[in-house]
Design a protein around this motif. Structure first.
Motif, PDB file in Angstrom:
ATOM      1  N   ASN A 129       8.364   7.171   4.514  1.00  0.00           N
ATOM      2  CA  ASN A 129       8.429   7.233   3.051  1.00  0.00           C
ATOM      3  C   ASN A 129       7.049   7.357   2.422  1.00  0.00           C
ATOM      4  O   ASN A 129       6.879   7.984   1.376  1.00  0.00           O
ATOM      5  CB  ASN A 129       9.130   5.989   2.494  1.00  0.00           C
ATOM      6  N   SER A 130       6.066   6.732   3.062  1.00  0.00           N
ATOM      7  CA  SER A 130       4.724   6.773   2.489  1.00  0.00           C
ATOM      8  C   SER A 130       4.217   8.205   2.393  1.00  0.00           C
ATOM      9  O   SER A 130       3.633   8.617   1.386  1.00  0.00           O
ATOM     10  CB  SER A 130       3.760   5.939   3.342  1.00  0.00           C
ATOM     11  N   LEU A 131       4.453   8.980   3.446  1.00  0.00           N
ATOM     12  CA  LEU A 131       4.015  10.365   3.437  1.00  0.00           C
ATOM     13  C   LEU A 131       4.924  11.231   2.572  1.00  0.00           C
ATOM     14  O   LEU A 131       4.447  12.100   1.834  1.00  0.00           O
ATOM     15  CB  LEU A 131       3.982  10.902   4.871  1.00  0.00           C
ATOM     16  N   SER A 173       0.807  -1.218   0.000  1.00  0.00           N
ATOM     17  CA  SER A 173       0.000   0.000   0.000  1.00  0.00           C
ATOM     18  C   SER A 173       0.839   1.267   0.000  1.00  0.00           C
ATOM     19  O   SER A 173       0.411   2.291  -0.535  1.00  0.00           O
ATOM     20  CB  SER A 173      -0.932   0.003   1.211  1.00  0.00           C
ATOM     21  N   ALA A 174       2.028   1.247   0.619  1.00  0.00           N
ATOM     22  CA  ALA A 174       2.801   2.482   0.749  1.00  0.00           C
ATOM     23  C   ALA A 174       4.287   2.152   0.807  1.00  0.00           C
ATOM     24  O   ALA A 174       4.669   1.033   1.154  1.00  0.00           O
ATOM     25  CB  ALA A 174       2.375   3.233   2.009  1.00  0.00           C
ATOM     26  N   ASP A 180       6.560  10.297   0.019  1.00  0.00           N
ATOM     27  CA  ASP A 180       6.306   9.985  -1.389  1.00  0.00           C
ATOM     28  C   ASP A 180       5.112  10.774  -1.916  1.00  0.00           C
ATOM     29  O   ASP A 180       5.107  11.228  -3.058  1.00  0.00           O
ATOM     30  CB  ASP A 180       6.082   8.484  -1.539  1.00  0.00           C
ATOM     31  N   LYS A 181       4.109  10.959  -1.074  1.00  0.00           N
ATOM     32  CA  LYS A 181       2.948  11.739  -1.495  1.00  0.00           C
ATOM     33  C   LYS A 181       3.319  13.192  -1.743  1.00  0.00           C
ATOM     34  O   LYS A 181       2.696  13.874  -2.556  1.00  0.00           O
ATOM     35  CB  LYS A 181       1.848  11.645  -0.442  1.00  0.00           C
ATOM     36  N   LEU A 182       4.356  13.659  -1.021  1.00  0.00           N
ATOM     37  CA  LEU A 182       4.812  15.035  -1.185  1.00  0.00           C
ATOM     38  C   LEU A 182       5.902  15.155  -2.244  1.00  0.00           C
ATOM     39  O   LEU A 182       6.518  16.214  -2.376  1.00  0.00           O
ATOM     40  CB  LEU A 182       5.343  15.563   0.154  1.00  0.00           C
ATOM     41  N   LYS A 183       6.129  14.046  -2.967  1.00  0.00           N
ATOM     42  CA  LYS A 183       7.148  14.014  -4.025  1.00  0.00           C
ATOM     43  C   LYS A 183       8.547  14.268  -3.454  1.00  0.00           C
ATOM     44  O   LYS A 183       9.388  14.913  -4.088  1.00  0.00           O
ATOM     45  CB  LYS A 183       6.837  15.028  -5.122  1.00  0.00           C
TER      46      LYS A 183
END
Length: 1007
Positions: A947-949, A113-114, A951-954
């Motif tokens: 990393n999951s968060l 998922s992330a 990654d969402k922020l590029k």
């Protein structure tokens, strides 16, 4: 000719029903199996998914480059990028096995998922790390000398404008002292005690393999530093010959790594406050002090305060908080941008930094901008070249207030005159004290630049052999312009100073290395031939007497009085060096080094050259077969060394030749300049030579849970360069000679523990302790002390030599048999020679302590829970005695303000410590005091974004942190700070309070 096929046998196909059905069944089964295999493969492929994540070091929070990611029970895997990131395709429910050199392996379940973040814990990174040893590197397990490293977590996590501030207290045997906290000032550093009396005790600074002379570490952007290693024992420093006696700081900067371009931002900012505020007496205390003074001095007047301006303000109820007036809200900020990347053949790193500090005291500031770039290119399989360019600009401009004057000023002094200008003499008619604000009316430009260029080429003609040539150039121009005019109270109608200086040096090094392994043997050889040239030039013009203040220092020709001076110094060094490392089966190691230096500052005789040999041995005991049963021991190494190094800083250029000084005498009613004999030259001058022995134990226990180093050392420096007085009949005042001997011995302990490792929680501790005993063994060959210069055989170089205070004379006591000139309220000193008189001839003075610490220590505790991290560092400095100039006041007839809470003797309150207001310090007693302290130096709380968060922020990585520095100091010292140097008279511009800083920062890496 056409070839005919045989006739077809039709009977072969005349199959009965049974046979036909059987064949059809087999075919159907095969097709079914094939179909199911294809469908299963498709479904399995459809169930595979891409997993991404990042692997980071649990302590430094930096990416673990080259970590291996493998799917458990398969051969499929990948390798992490330089920043620790990775991607891999896995099946549902897959387990990932993560491994890396010197790290405990980790298993994690793949997360669809992330992105996942994986923390890796070092097995024992300190013993397995690669460290810089000078003209090369080595695994710490193979190091034979004493080489310490600054914890990389300090460099990565502690926001400090100067790298020495991040290092302070963290390395055993490295004593860093912050004499002033003024913006742009650099702390001092001493490695394993002071080895010289007239020379410099600063260690040699080597950046990326290039040695630098007179380099301020304030010029180095801490964000660019990858590692700092410190050579401490003589066997390790002898490789740098004449410049190694005081230790060597090896700084390695960041270089490019192959891979996708990585862009990183590092930013922090925060306010600065007084860590501890020492306040002068307020209005009520000041009035009471003057009343007490009048009573003791027999002064009969009705004035509550001494002077006219004070009396006017007292009547009007106007007061001034001078400490508040000179202060402002301090602020510090730093912004850094770096880009790194490249391919297999070309790698690059570029960074830019802007730093700014607005001081707590008005006018104090530092702005610094720097740019660094380097490139490494592999042009062929045997040829690599590279270039490193660095530029920094420092600005310390601004007229400054004066802390010492603010502490002395009456709270009833006049702040500004009727025209709105700062009152020059706020306590007029007393003209002894000027306003602390006058510096703000001056114009002051103080700027320094630094340009460093380094290029290299490295050739590998065949396996094991490597030749490298380094060429470096360093250029440091400086500019100082100062003007004080009428508003600043200049009685010469304006005075100006303009000074220009520049230092430049070049270094060319030829380095040949050869390495070979056979069976259980390993040998490597390093050879060096280098040349270095240093040049320093300065010129200064002083002018005074201007018609007005309009042009300031921009039109010196308009002045009525001039004076000028200039200087030029050029020195060269030529060196050869050879080093051989040999090891057998990683158990027995030996290192032999010899370096020969020639220095132009010496005369033309054979003493121009010096040879500095050393030898070191080590035994990796844990690699022995009989140690296998001791499973709790991971690593155990014993080592010892002996060597010789030199100190060229003690030899001032041209000190081997006879010199003269200028003088001015009247002739015919006019001044005439002439020369007089000064110093008699000595062509037989030799090097100061430091002989040193070192023994050490490196250990790691319980799978890296406990590790550390214990070392003991002893050094003796001979042929000290000292100036001896000559009889007046010779016509010369002094001669420089090789006389005297200094010794240092001490012990150092470094201990690292992983106290708790439980699931998502970890607690780690780093501890260091160092004790040093410094001693003068001889001075001028006659075994006599030099009392005038406070040098005593058998005692440390820097001692506190003064009268021994035993109290204060009280009313009713009879001082006639001990100090006949004393009266009640005077300080009481011990009559050490029991002759009934306190004299200044040395007979009533004694050594009361030393200004260098007897021992130092530091503890860093780090707690980690998931993505949250807390680190606290505490340092302690013990066994220090210093003169406390803040308590050494001269009250000038009751007119000077003093520190609130300091106290003084009165007939009704007979202090046993402080003298009366009327006390005349005719013996020049220095008021020594113990300056021991323990300090919570800094604390950092950080959060690493998953990393999951991220990654969402590029983003590739994001760390947010809050740091507090100089949070609390525990000491009995009375004053601003026991570590700082505070002057009560003379040039007091360096007086600056200890600063407490709170910083918010972020480290960001883009995808």
């Amino acid at each position: 000719m056409m070839k005919l096929r045989p006739p077809i046998n039709m009977h072969a196909f005349a199959l009965d029903g049974y046979t036909l059905s059987r064949c059809w069944g087999k075919m159907t089964l095969k097709f079914a199996v094939l179909f199911l295999f294809i469908i299963g493969s498709y479904r399995a492929s459809a169930q595979n998914y891409l997993v991404s994540g990042r692997i980071i070091d649990s302590l430094t929070l930096q990416g673990v480059s080259g970590a291996t990611i493998k799917i458990k029970n398969t051969t499929k895997g990948t390798v992490a990028n330089p920043d620790g990131s990775f991607k891999i395709e896995v099946a549902a429910g897959a387990i990932l096995e993560i491994s890396a050199v010197n790290y405990h392996p980790v298993e994690v379940k793949a997360n669809q998922s992330a992105p996942i973040q994986i923390m890796m814990t070092s097995i024992n990174k300190t013993l397995a790390d690669v460290v810089v040893i000078g003209y090369g590197t080595a695994k710490r397990s193979d190091v034979t000398g004493s080489v310490s490293s600054v914890p990389k977590a300090r460099l990565a996590e502690i926001p400090a404008p100067n790298v020495l501030q991040a290092m302070e207290g963290t390395v055993a045997g490295v004593n860093i002292t912050t004499g002033t906290n003024a913006p742009g000032e650099s702390p001092s550093i001493v490695v394993r005690g002071v080895n010289t009396i007239t020379g410099s005790s600063d260690p040699l600074i080597v950046i990326d393999g290039t040695p630098f002379q007179s380099l301020s570490l304030n010029d180095i952007n801490t964000n660019d530093i990858a590692s700092i290693d410190i050579l401490k024992d003589v066997s390790a420093t002898a490789i740098y010959g004449t410049r190694g006696a005081n230790g060597v700081l090896l700084i390695t900067t960041k270089h490019g790594k192959a891979g996708k371009a990585s862009i990183s931002f590092s930013n922090y900012a925060g306010p600065e406050y007084f860590a501890h505020k020492v306040k002068p007496m307020g209005p009520a205390e000041y009035v009471q002090k003057y009343a007490d003074y009048k009573l003791e001095a027999g002064v009969d007047n009705n004035f509550p305060v001494p002077n006219q301006y004070e009396q006017e303000n007292y009547a009007a109820g106007k007061t001034t908080d001078w400490l508040k007036e000179i202060s402002q809200q301090g602020f510090i900020q730093d912004h850094n941008l770096s880009i790194t990347g490249g391919g297999k053949d070309v790698r690059y790193f570029v960074s830019g930094d802007y730093f700014s500090e607005k001081g707590l005291l008005k006018g104090f500031q530092n702005k610094r901008g720097s740019i660094r770039s380097n490139i490494d290119a592999t042009l062929a399989s045997f040829l690599t070249v590279g270039a490193n360019l660095y530029m920094t600009l420092n600005n310390f401009d601004g007229g400054r207030v004066n802390l010492q004057q603010a502490m002395q000023m009456s709270p009833y002094g006049r702040f500004k005159d009727p025209d709105g200008n700062y009152t020059i003499f706020p306590m007029s008619g007393d003209l002894a004290f000027q306003s602390p604000m006058l510096g703000l009316t001056t114009t002051r430009n103080d700027r320094r630049e630094n340009f460093i260029t380094n290029v290299y080429a490295e050739v590998k003609p065949f396996a094991g052999l490597k030749y490298r040539v380094n060429a470096s150039y360093n250029y440091l121009p400086t500019l100082y312009q100062y003007y004080q005019g009428r508003l600043a109270g200049d009685i010469t109608n304006g005075s100006a100073t303009v000074s220009n200086g520049e230092r430049n040096n070049w270094v060319v090094e030829n380095i040949l290395t050869y390495e070979k392994n056979w069976n259980k043997h390993h040998i490597d050889f390093t050879g060096l031939y280098s040349a270095q040239q240093n040049r320093e030039y300065s010129s200064t013009i002083n002018a005074s007497g201007f018609i007005n203040d309009a042009l300031q220092f921009n039109a010196l020709q308009g002045a009525s009085t001039f004076s000028a001076s200039s200087s030029y110094i050029k020195t060269t060094i030529v060196s050869q060096m050879a080093r051989i490392n040999y090891s057998y089966d990683s158990r027995y190691l030996i290192t032999a080094t010899a370096r020969r230096d020639g220095y132009s500052a010496f005369g033309s005789n054979t003493n121009k050259y010096g040879t500095f040999p050393s030898v070191a041995v080590a035994w990796n005991m844990s690699n022995e077969s009989f140690m296998k049963k001791a499973e709790f021991i991971d690593n155990l190494k014993l080592r010892g060394s002996y060597g010789l190094s030199g100190n060229q800083s003690a030899v001032v250029p041209n000190s081997t030749v006879t010199t003269f000084s200028t003088t001015s005498i009247p002739s015919g009613g006019k001044p005439t300049t002439g020369i007089v004999a000064d110093i008699l030259g000595n062509s037989d001058l030799k090097w100061e030579s430091t002989y040193g022995a070192n023994i050490g134990i490196d250990f790691s226990l319980f799978k890296g849970r406990v590790s550390g180093t214990i070392e003991g050392y002893k050094t003796t420096t001979k042929n000290l360069v000292l100036y001896r007085q000559l009889p007046a009949a010779t016509g010369y005042l002094n001669i420089v000679s090789n006389v005297g001997k200094v010794g240092n011995k001490g012990i150092e302990v470094t201990l690292r523990t992983q106290n708790i490792i439980s699931g998502d929680f970890r607690w780690e501790t780093n501890f260091n302790f160092a004790a040093n005993n410094n001693k003068i063994l001889d001075l001028y060959g006659d075994k006599k002390d030099d009392i005038g210069n406070r040098l005593f055989i058998g005692k440390p170089i820097y001692v506190i030599y003064d009268y021994k205070q035993v109290g204060v004379w009280k009313v009713g006591e009879d001082p006639s048999k001990q100090d006949p000139g004393a009266i009640p309220g005077d300080l009481k000193f011990a009559d050490l020679d029991h002759n009934g008189v306190i004299t200044s001839d040395g007979k009533d003075q004694t050594i009361l302590g030393q200004s260098t610490p007897k021992w130092t220590g530091g503890v860093t505790s780090a707690w980690h829970y998931k993505n949250f991290h807390l680190s606290v560092f505490i340092q302690t400095v013990q066994g220090v005695t210093k003169y406390n100039q803040l308590t050494n006041f001269v009250d000038y007839g009751g007119r000077q303000n003093v520190v609130s809470g300091l106290g003084y003797w009165t007939p009704t309150n007979q202090s046993d410590v402080r003298p009366s207001i009327n006390y005349v310090n005719y013996l020049n007693y220095g008021y020594p005091q113990k300056a021991n302290f323990t300090r919570i130096k800094d604390a950092t709380f950080s959060y690493t974004m998953p990393n999951s968060l991220a990654d969402k922020l590029k983003l590739s990585a994001l760390t947010l942190y809050v740091t507090g520095r100089n949070l609390a100091t525990f000491t009995n010292w009375f004053g601003w700070d026991p570590e700082a140097n505070y002057a009560a008279t003379g040039d007091t511009g360096g007086n600056y309070p200890l600063v407490r800083t709170f910083i918010i920062g972020a480290n960001i890496t883009l995808k």
